[in-house]
Design a protein around this motif. Structure first.
Motif, short mmCIF file in Angstrom:
data_model
loop_
_atom_site.label_atom_id
_atom_site.label_comp_id
_atom_site.label_asym_id
_atom_site.label_seq_id
_atom_site.Cartn_x
_atom_site.Cartn_y
_atom_site.Cartn_z
N THR A 1 0.83 -1.21 0.00
CA THR A 1 0.00 0.00 0.00
C THR A 1 0.86 1.26 0.00
N GLY A 2 2.14 1.12 0.33
CA GLY A 2 3.01 2.28 0.46
C GLY A 2 2.90 2.99 1.79
N LEU A 3 2.01 2.50 2.67
CA LEU A 3 1.82 3.12 3.98
C LEU A 3 2.74 2.52 5.05
N VAL A 4 3.22 1.32 4.82
CA VAL A 4 4.01 0.62 5.84
C VAL A 4 5.38 0.25 5.28
N GLU A 5 6.42 0.75 5.92
CA GLU A 5 7.77 0.30 5.64
C GLU A 5 8.10 -0.77 6.69
N VAL A 6 8.61 -1.90 6.26
CA VAL A 6 8.98 -2.97 7.19
C VAL A 6 10.48 -2.90 7.43
N GLY A 7 10.86 -2.77 8.70
CA GLY A 7 12.26 -2.69 9.07
C GLY A 7 12.67 -3.87 9.92
N SER A 8 13.97 -3.99 10.14
CA SER A 8 14.51 -5.13 10.90
C SER A 8 14.61 -4.83 12.39
N HIS A 9 14.28 -5.85 13.17
CA HIS A 9 14.43 -5.81 14.64
C HIS A 9 15.25 -7.03 15.07
N THR A 10 16.15 -7.47 14.18
CA THR A 10 17.02 -8.65 14.32
C THR A 10 16.30 -9.95 13.98
N VAL A 11 17.04 -11.05 14.07
CA VAL A 11 16.47 -12.39 13.84
C VAL A 11 15.79 -12.91 15.10
N THR A 12 16.46 -12.76 16.25
CA THR A 12 15.98 -13.42 17.48
C THR A 12 15.75 -12.47 18.65
N HIS A 13 15.88 -11.16 18.43
CA HIS A 13 15.66 -10.14 19.46
C HIS A 13 16.64 -10.25 20.64
#
Length: 313
Positions: free
Chosen positions: A192-204
């Motif tokens: 939709t262009g409203l949400v950018e998905v970013g990284s929060h690591t593999v296992t936190h």
């Protein structure tokens, strides 16, 4: 303070500083998770933001900093941590309603269903009837502080010991309250262009609890997994927990070297043209009163902190 016009004054004085809001969990009206922010409160907050600020993508702010450009006035970005399914179910419809964009930082192994976030396991244990006093709401901050300093293997063993002492088993898959979004849901939102998905690591992991070699794998592998699953580039990163002492300067450098364009922490602050785009401070948002929300986003809390710091000196 609202009636006196103080918040309006501090909003004007700080208009050259961008805000990055930090959210976590959401619930619809009538749902029982009182630790999550209800949709009606978020709608009220969004109405206030629409009236007084310009909601922009996080990357727009980061790009200005990277290019050495002056920030436009009254900029604000929305960020949400972890990857829980209530983002899709509760917040995403509100983003569409208001036409707002947000960056959603997700833990890749959580989205893939390999495991659920260890902090949520502790919270789940604390909600059980057999929970010991050390997992009471009053003691949880101390428990999390202790677990944050442990290497992941030691931390996981400690959580298993807590569960064994309660004579219960932590579920392999998270209960609905802690369920993740799916890759399909993330793709739908990103499209939709409203949400950018970013990284929060593999296992936190708390990065300061692991070696630089291990943190490099977390940074690279999470980005690789996400780009492969989403079919788009991932260029934003969020430090797990994100407080001072939760990461080392060498790991901040790794974020840049791994190909990310910016990263955020959980320290309170507003963003100036001199801010480090790999240590962007944020404004935490929870279920407190409308007045407290305005105090934070309008800059009154920021100036209060500056005054107290000067008095402390």
């Amino acid at each position: 303070m609202v009636r006196s016009g103080l918040f309006s004054l501090t909003r004007t004085l700080s208009a050259h500083l961008a805000r990055i809001l930090m959210y976590h969990n959401f619930r619809n009206t009538g749902e029982s998770d009182m630790s999550a922010l209800d949709a009606a409160t978020v709608r009220q907050q969004f109405q206030y933001l629409k009236q007084h600020f310009k909601v922009v993508p996080l990357l727009e702010i980061a790009q200005c900093l990277g290019d050495g450009k002056k920030l436009d006035r009254n900029l604000i970005a929305l960020t949400v941590d972890d990857g829980r399914q209530n983002f899709y179910r509760v917040l995403f419809p509100l983003l569409k309603e208001f036409g707002f964009c947000a960056t959603f930082f997700v833990v890749s192994s959580f989205i893939s269903g390999e495991d659920w976030i260890w902090t949520d396991k502790v919270l789940w244990l604390s909600e059980q009837s057999a929970a010991p006093v050390e997992l009471s709401p009053k003691n949880l901050p101390r428990i999390f502080s202790e677990l944050n300093r442990m290497p992941p293997a030691v931390r996981n063993e400690r959580i298993a010991t807590l569960a064994a002492g309660m004579r219960i088993t932590v579920p392999t898959r998270p209960p609905e309250k802690y369920a993740p979004c799916s890759w399909a849901q993330l793709r739908e939102m990103a499209d939709t262009g409203l949400v950018e998905v970013g990284s929060h690591t593999v296992t936190h992991p708390i990065l300061s609890s692991i070696s630089d070699e291990e943190s490099w794998r977390e940074l690279q592998e999470s980005r690789r997994q996400m780009q492969e699953a989403l079919g788009r580039e991932v260029v934003s990163f969020c430090f797990p927990n994100g407080k001072r002492g939760d990461y080392r300067p060498s790991q901040v450098q790794q974020v840049a070297e791994a190909g990310y364009l910016c990263s955020v922490v959980a320290e309170f602050g507003l963003v100036s043209h001199r801010s480090d785009r790999y240590r962007l401070e944020r404004v935490g948002v929870d279920g407190d009163s409308e007045q407290l929300f305005r105090k934070r986003v309008d800059g009154a809390g920021y100036y209060q902190g500056k005054i107290l710091s000067l008095l402390g000196d």
